[in-house]
Design an enzyme around this catalytic site. Structure first.
Site, mmCIF file in Angstrom:
data_model
loop_
_atom_site.group_PDB
_atom_site.id
_atom_site.type_symbol
_atom_site.label_atom_id
_atom_site.label_comp_id
_atom_site.label_asym_id
_atom_site.label_seq_id
_atom_site.Cartn_x
_atom_site.Cartn_y
_atom_site.Cartn_z
ATOM 1 N N THR A 11 0.709 -1.108 0.153
ATOM 2 C CA THR A 11 -0.124 0.024 0.218
ATOM 3 C C THR A 11 0.772 1.088 0.009
ATOM 4 O OG1 THR A 11 0.040 0.025 2.280
ATOM 5 C CG2 THR A 11 -1.821 -1.150 1.259
ATOM 6 N N HIS A 52 5.607 21.335 -1.196
ATOM 7 C CA HIS A 52 5.330 22.082 0.348
ATOM 8 C C HIS A 52 5.960 21.400 1.504
ATOM 9 C CE1 HIS A 52 1.248 23.964 -1.137
ATOM 10 N NE2 HIS A 52 2.338 24.484 -1.871
ATOM 11 N N HIS A 96 6.216 27.319 4.336
ATOM 12 C CA HIS A 96 6.733 26.002 4.429
ATOM 13 C C HIS A 96 7.566 25.601 5.358
ATOM 14 C CE1 HIS A 96 3.788 25.590 1.220
ATOM 15 N NE2 HIS A 96 4.648 26.556 0.142
HETATM 16 C C1 RB5 Z 1 2.453 -7.193 2.937
HETATM 17 O O1 RB5 Z 1 1.294 -8.300 2.612
HETATM 18 C C2 RB5 Z 1 1.890 -5.837 3.165
HETATM 19 O O2 RB5 Z 1 1.232 -5.929 4.451
HETATM 20 C C3 RB5 Z 1 3.032 -4.951 3.124
HETATM 21 O O3 RB5 Z 1 3.488 -4.972 1.601
HETATM 22 C C4 RB5 Z 1 2.517 -3.264 3.102
HETATM 23 O O4 RB5 Z 1 1.334 -3.164 2.197
HETATM 24 C C5 RB5 Z 1 2.317 -2.926 4.313
HETATM 25 O O5 RB5 Z 1 2.231 -1.694 4.611
#
Ligand code: RB5
Length: 162
Positions: free
Chosen positions: A76, A107, A144
């Site tokens: 993510t 910024h 900033h």
């Molecule tokens: C791995 O499954 C996942 O948890 C990792 O890549 C990440 O997204 C964590 O923030």
């Protein structure tokens, strides 16, 4: 710990966990094609591993000045940003679209970009990467800089030598 005493302009430290491995490889190729020097801190396969190990390595390279910028990829972008922001002098931003990538430079003077390989495809990730690398911080002696000073104050308040 020394913090951003100097930076090697053009050197980009890159890292990922297993979820980000393939995108990390694609971004590394993009950086090399663009003339950047890349230091790859791993991981080296899609085998399950722990993102903090690689996030720390890249963040330390930026904090010490070994690298000019850092790029981190996990599923993510969130976990990588969390660990990188624990390292003094690092301002990591999770950016899964180009606007944030540009404005965290303009910024916030962000020095580490994190992305989520489960969110962005390689083409989008390359646009985000360029938005980040091509944008310059809007400058010192501005509102900033006052705000970044307040972030540094927080860091100093809680920082302890290891
Ligand atoms: C791995 O499954 C996942 O948890 C990792 O890549 C990440 O997204 C964590 O923030």
């Amino acid at each position: 710990m020394g913090v951003n005493v100097f930076t090697m302009s053009g050197t980009v430290a890159i890292g990922s966990d297993h979820a980000g491995f393939l995108l990390k490889e694609a971004l590394e190729d993009e950086l090399v094609s663009g003339g950047y020097t890349v230091v790859d801190f791993g991981t080296d396969s899609e085998e399950s591993c722990d993102y903090p190990d690689f996030g720390l390595a890249v963040a330390e390279a930026v904090s010490t000045g070994e690298a000019w910028r850092g790029v981190l990829v996990c599923g993510t972008g969130a976990g990588m940003a969390m660990v990188a922001n624990k390292v003094p002098g690092v301002r990591a931003a999770a950016c899964n679209e180009p606007y944030t990538a540009e404005y965290c430079r303009l910024h916030n003077d962000a020095n580490v970009l994190t992305m989520g390989a489960r969110i962005v495809d390689p083409q989008a990730a390359k646009r985000i990467l360029h938005a980040f690398l091509d944008a310059e911080y809007e400058g010192e002696a501005s509102r900033h800089e006052r705000r970044l000073g307040k972030i540094r104050d927080v860091e100093r308040k809680y920082m302890k030598e290891a």
